[in-house]
Design a protein around this motif. Sequence first.
Motif, PDB file in Angstrom:
ATOM      1  N   GLN A  40      23.824  74.013  10.261  1.00 52.75           N
ATOM      2  CA  GLN A  40      23.836  72.870   9.351  1.00 52.75           C
ATOM      3  C   GLN A  40      22.576  72.815   8.491  1.00 52.75           C
ATOM      4  OE1 GLN A  40      25.101  69.155  11.060  1.00 52.75           O
ATOM      5  NE2 GLN A  40      26.816  70.101  12.143  1.00 52.75           N
ATOM      6  N   ALA A  41      21.468  73.310   8.992  1.00 53.63           N
ATOM      7  CA  ALA A  41      20.241  73.355   8.188  1.00 53.63           C
ATOM      8  C   ALA A  41      20.432  74.255   6.969  1.00 53.63           C
ATOM      9  CB  ALA A  41      19.073  73.849   9.030  1.00 53.63           C
ATOM     10  N   ALA A  42      21.205  75.335   7.145  1.00 55.98           N
ATOM     11  CA  ALA A  42      21.472  76.247   6.036  1.00 55.98           C
ATOM     12  C   ALA A  42      22.303  75.552   4.964  1.00 55.98           C
ATOM     13  CB  ALA A  42      22.193  77.492   6.548  1.00 55.98           C
ATOM     14  N   PHE A  43      23.297  74.775   5.393  1.00 57.70           N
ATOM     15  CA  PHE A  43      24.153  74.080   4.433  1.00 57.70           C
ATOM     16  C   PHE A  43      23.364  73.003   3.698  1.00 57.70           C
ATOM     17  CE2 PHE A  43      27.621  71.067   3.285  1.00 57.70           C
ATOM     18  CZ  PHE A  43      28.374  71.940   2.504  1.00 57.70           C
ATOM     19  N   ARG A  44      22.517  72.287   4.404  1.00 60.64           N
ATOM     20  CA  ARG A  44      21.690  71.263   3.761  1.00 60.64           C
ATOM     21  C   ARG A  44      20.772  71.893   2.707  1.00 60.64           C
ATOM     22  NH1 ARG A  44      20.212  66.384   6.154  1.00 60.64           N
ATOM     23  NH2 ARG A  44      18.032  66.903   5.755  1.00 60.64           N
ATOM     24  N   HIS A  45      20.170  73.024   3.035  1.00 59.71           N
ATOM     25  CA  HIS A  45      19.295  73.714   2.083  1.00 59.71           C
ATOM     26  C   HIS A  45      20.094  74.140   0.855  1.00 59.71           C
ATOM     27  CE1 HIS A  45      15.788  75.824   0.717  1.00 59.71           C
ATOM     28  NE2 HIS A  45      16.367  77.016   0.786  1.00 59.71           N
ATOM     29  N   HIS A  92      28.629  65.497  -5.975  1.00 58.14           N
ATOM     30  CA  HIS A  92      27.663  66.283  -5.208  1.00 58.14           C
ATOM     31  C   HIS A  92      26.638  65.371  -4.539  1.00 58.14           C
ATOM     32  CE1 HIS A  92      25.881  70.163  -4.190  1.00 58.14           C
ATOM     33  NE2 HIS A  92      24.717  69.562  -4.311  1.00 58.14           N
ATOM     34  N   VAL A  93      26.181  64.360  -5.260  1.00 57.32           N
ATOM     35  CA  VAL A  93      25.237  63.405  -4.671  1.00 57.32           C
ATOM     36  C   VAL A  93      25.877  62.703  -3.483  1.00 57.32           C
ATOM     37  CG1 VAL A  93      23.983  61.251  -5.068  1.00 57.32           C
ATOM     38  CG2 VAL A  93      23.865  63.084  -6.753  1.00 57.32           C
ATOM     39  N   GLY A  94      27.151  62.337  -3.622  1.00 55.31           N
ATOM     40  CA  GLY A  94      27.861  61.701  -2.516  1.00 55.31           C
ATOM     41  C   GLY A  94      27.972  62.615  -1.316  1.00 55.31           C
ATOM     42  N   LEU A  95      28.264  63.898  -1.559  1.00 56.80           N
ATOM     43  CA  LEU A  95      28.336  64.870  -0.471  1.00 56.80           C
ATOM     44  C   LEU A  95      26.973  65.013   0.195  1.00 56.80           C
ATOM     45  CD1 LEU A  95      29.935  67.054   1.090  1.00 56.80           C
ATOM     46  CD2 LEU A  95      29.349  68.661  -0.746  1.00 56.80           C
ATOM     47  N   CYS A  96      25.916  65.065  -0.615  1.00 58.73           N
ATOM     48  CA  CYS A  96      24.567  65.188  -0.065  1.00 58.73           C
ATOM     49  C   CYS A  96      24.201  63.971   0.787  1.00 58.73           C
ATOM     50  CB  CYS A  96      23.553  65.358  -1.200  1.00 58.73           C
ATOM     51  SG  CYS A  96      23.602  66.976  -1.998  1.00 58.73           S
ATOM     52  N   GLU A  97      24.564  62.789   0.327  1.00 60.04           N
ATOM     53  CA  GLU A  97      24.270  61.580   1.094  1.00 60.04           C
ATOM     54  C   GLU A  97      24.960  61.619   2.453  1.00 60.04           C
ATOM     55  OE1 GLU A  97      25.400  58.471  -1.596  1.00 60.04           O
ATOM     56  OE2 GLU A  97      23.361  58.275  -2.378  1.00 60.04           O
ATOM     57  N   GLY A  98      26.161  62.205   2.501  1.00 62.76           N
ATOM     58  CA  GLY A  98      26.859  62.355   3.771  1.00 62.76           C
ATOM     59  C   GLY A  98      26.126  63.277   4.725  1.00 62.76           C
ATOM     60  N   TRP A  99      25.241  64.114   4.179  1.00 61.89           N
ATOM     61  CA  TRP A  99      24.430  65.019   5.002  1.00 61.89           C
ATOM     62  C   TRP A  99      22.993  64.515   5.119  1.00 61.89           C
ATOM     63  CZ3 TRP A  99      25.711  69.535   7.653  1.00 61.89           C
ATOM     64  CH2 TRP A  99      27.054  69.903   7.561  1.00 61.89           C
ATOM     65  N   GLY A 100      22.782  63.237   4.791  1.00 62.41           N
ATOM     66  CA  GLY A 100      21.463  62.639   4.970  1.00 62.41           C
ATOM     67  C   GLY A 100      20.447  62.980   3.906  1.00 62.41           C
ATOM     68  N   LEU A 101      20.916  63.412   2.729  1.00 66.54           N
ATOM     69  CA  LEU A 101      20.018  63.783   1.639  1.00 66.54           C
ATOM     70  C   LEU A 101      20.102  62.722   0.551  1.00 66.54           C
ATOM     71  CD1 LEU A 101      21.064  67.536   1.492  1.00 66.54           C
ATOM     72  CD2 LEU A 101      18.825  66.704   2.238  1.00 66.54           C
ATOM     73  N   SER A 102      19.020  62.041   0.285  1.00 65.34           N
ATOM     74  CA  SER A 102      19.019  60.972  -0.706  1.00 65.34           C
ATOM     75  C   SER A 102      18.849  61.550  -2.109  1.00 65.34           C
ATOM     76  CB  SER A 102      17.868  60.007  -0.428  1.00 65.34           C
ATOM     77  OG  SER A 102      16.624  60.632  -0.701  1.00 65.34           O
ATOM     78  N   PRO A 103      19.255  60.789  -3.143  1.00 66.12           N
ATOM     79  CA  PRO A 103      19.028  61.239  -4.522  1.00 66.12           C
ATOM     80  C   PRO A 103      17.567  61.510  -4.812  1.00 66.12           C
ATOM     81  CG  PRO A 103      20.599  59.417  -4.491  1.00 66.12           C
ATOM     82  CD  PRO A 103      20.057  59.546  -3.091  1.00 66.12           C
ATOM     83  N   GLU A 104      16.675  60.724  -4.205  1.00 63.76           N
ATOM     84  CA  GLU A 104      15.237  60.921  -4.430  1.00 63.76           C
ATOM     85  C   GLU A 104      14.770  62.259  -3.864  1.00 63.76           C
ATOM     86  OE1 GLU A 104      16.463  56.949  -4.903  1.00 63.76           O
ATOM     87  OE2 GLU A 104      16.608  58.162  -3.070  1.00 63.76           O
ATOM     88  N   PHE A 218      22.258  83.601  -3.823  1.00 65.25           N
ATOM     89  CA  PHE A 218      22.212  82.149  -3.651  1.00 65.25           C
ATOM     90  C   PHE A 218      22.714  81.764  -2.262  1.00 65.25           C
ATOM     91  CE2 PHE A 218      23.264  77.699  -4.700  1.00 65.25           C
ATOM     92  CZ  PHE A 218      22.140  77.348  -5.425  1.00 65.25           C
ATOM     93  N   TRP A 219      23.823  82.373  -1.813  1.00 69.04           N
ATOM     94  CA  TRP A 219      24.297  82.155  -0.434  1.00 69.04           C
ATOM     95  C   TRP A 219      23.220  82.589   0.563  1.00 69.04           C
ATOM     96  CZ3 TRP A 219      27.866  78.950  -0.990  1.00 69.04           C
ATOM     97  CH2 TRP A 219      29.093  79.152  -1.611  1.00 69.04           C
ATOM     98  N   GLU A 220      22.623  83.747   0.306  1.00 64.72           N
ATOM     99  CA  GLU A 220      21.622  84.281   1.233  1.00 64.72           C
ATOM    100  C   GLU A 220      20.420  83.348   1.326  1.00 64.72           C
ATOM    101  OE1 GLU A 220      20.498  87.126   4.062  1.00 64.72           O
ATOM    102  OE2 GLU A 220      22.386  86.860   2.992  1.00 64.72           O
ATOM    103  N   MET A 221      20.041  82.774   0.179  1.00 59.34           N
ATOM    104  CA  MET A 221      18.960  81.785   0.163  1.00 59.34           C
ATOM    105  C   MET A 221      19.269  80.622   1.101  1.00 59.34           C
ATOM    106  SD  MET A 221      18.712  78.516  -1.303  1.00 59.34           S
ATOM    107  CE  MET A 221      19.905  78.645  -2.611  1.00 59.34           C
ATOM    108  N   GLY A 222      20.495  80.130   1.031  1.00 60.65           N
ATOM    109  CA  GLY A 222      20.885  79.049   1.918  1.00 60.65           C
ATOM    110  C   GLY A 222      20.877  79.466   3.378  1.00 60.65           C
ATOM    111  N   LEU A 223      21.387  80.656   3.630  1.00 57.60           N
ATOM    112  CA  LEU A 223      21.504  81.137   5.004  1.00 57.60           C
ATOM    113  C   LEU A 223      20.148  81.338   5.660  1.00 57.60           C
ATOM    114  CD1 LEU A 223      23.801  81.987   6.956  1.00 57.60           C
ATOM    115  CD2 LEU A 223      23.479  84.328   6.162  1.00 57.60           C
ATOM    116  N   THR A 224      19.168  81.815   4.879  1.00 60.40           N
ATOM    117  CA  THR A 224      17.859  82.141   5.429  1.00 60.40           C
ATOM    118  C   THR A 224      16.828  81.030   5.216  1.00 60.40           C
ATOM    119  OG1 THR A 224      17.184  83.265   3.387  1.00 60.40           O
ATOM    120  CG2 THR A 224      18.272  84.602   5.084  1.00 60.40           C
ATOM    121  N   LEU A 225      17.243  79.940   4.532  1.00 59.07           N
ATOM    122  CA  LEU A 225      16.351  78.820   4.231  1.00 59.07           C
ATOM    123  C   LEU A 225      15.157  79.275   3.369  1.00 59.07           C
ATOM    124  CD1 LEU A 225      16.209  77.120   7.745  1.00 59.07           C
ATOM    125  CD2 LEU A 225      17.829  76.684   5.887  1.00 59.07           C
ATOM    126  N   ALA A 226      15.417  80.242   2.486  1.00 54.83           N
ATOM    127  CA  ALA A 226      14.341  80.815   1.685  1.00 54.83           C
ATOM    128  C   ALA A 226      13.874  79.844   0.610  1.00 54.83           C
ATOM    129  CB  ALA A 226      14.818  82.111   1.035  1.00 54.83           C
TER     130      ALA A 226
END
Length: 227
Positions: A40-45, A92-104, A218-226
Amino acid sequence: MAAEQGSGLIGRLIGAGEREWTAYTDHAFVRGMADGTLPQAAFRHYLVQDYLFLIHFARAYALAVYKGQSLADMRAAHAGLKAILDVEMDLHVGLCEGWGLSPEELERAPESKATMAYTRYVLETGLRGDLLDLHVALAPCVIGYGEIARRVAALPGAMAESNPYRVWIGEYAGAAYQEVSAAARANIDQLAARSMTEARFPQLLTIFRQACRLEADFWEMGLTLAD
């Protein structure tokens, strides 16, 4: 995984660039979303960087308005720009909020190297080329997400309640986005009918392949938290 080619110029580009297309559309990040095993950390990133990507994506459509050779071209690009700014960004902002990511948090986040490389490549391609060059550079994102989600949604368990990524899959596999993807294919075919030559195909293939490689990065960046 065999490449899903379809018809028209995009089908031809996918067939000729199958290695890069497959590396992008069947990346480990995608497989992890399909079976729910993606950390889930990879998806959040990824979500944070995708928000930043969408900002540049809107700029690319603004450039397409400028590059348009007719009012029809300009209106089509404006419709894409409006959809990103008024619809997709909010979703996208709504999806991010569902993952605990605020607009700020999204606004404050620095761009990763993969985000910078991909977005600047698309914009530079559009600046130095014409409308067809720009839309071919955008195609792996616009059309690729639709193809990925449609295929993944059909896999056993992908849309199960237990899969935390079912919302993302459902959004891009849904009828609304599939129409966007189909319209992008049709638009590219119309542009190709106007300005495509056989001598030009290798140049377009180079653009397409590079954009696919940058999508995979771009996927790899997410996967590795780069960063």
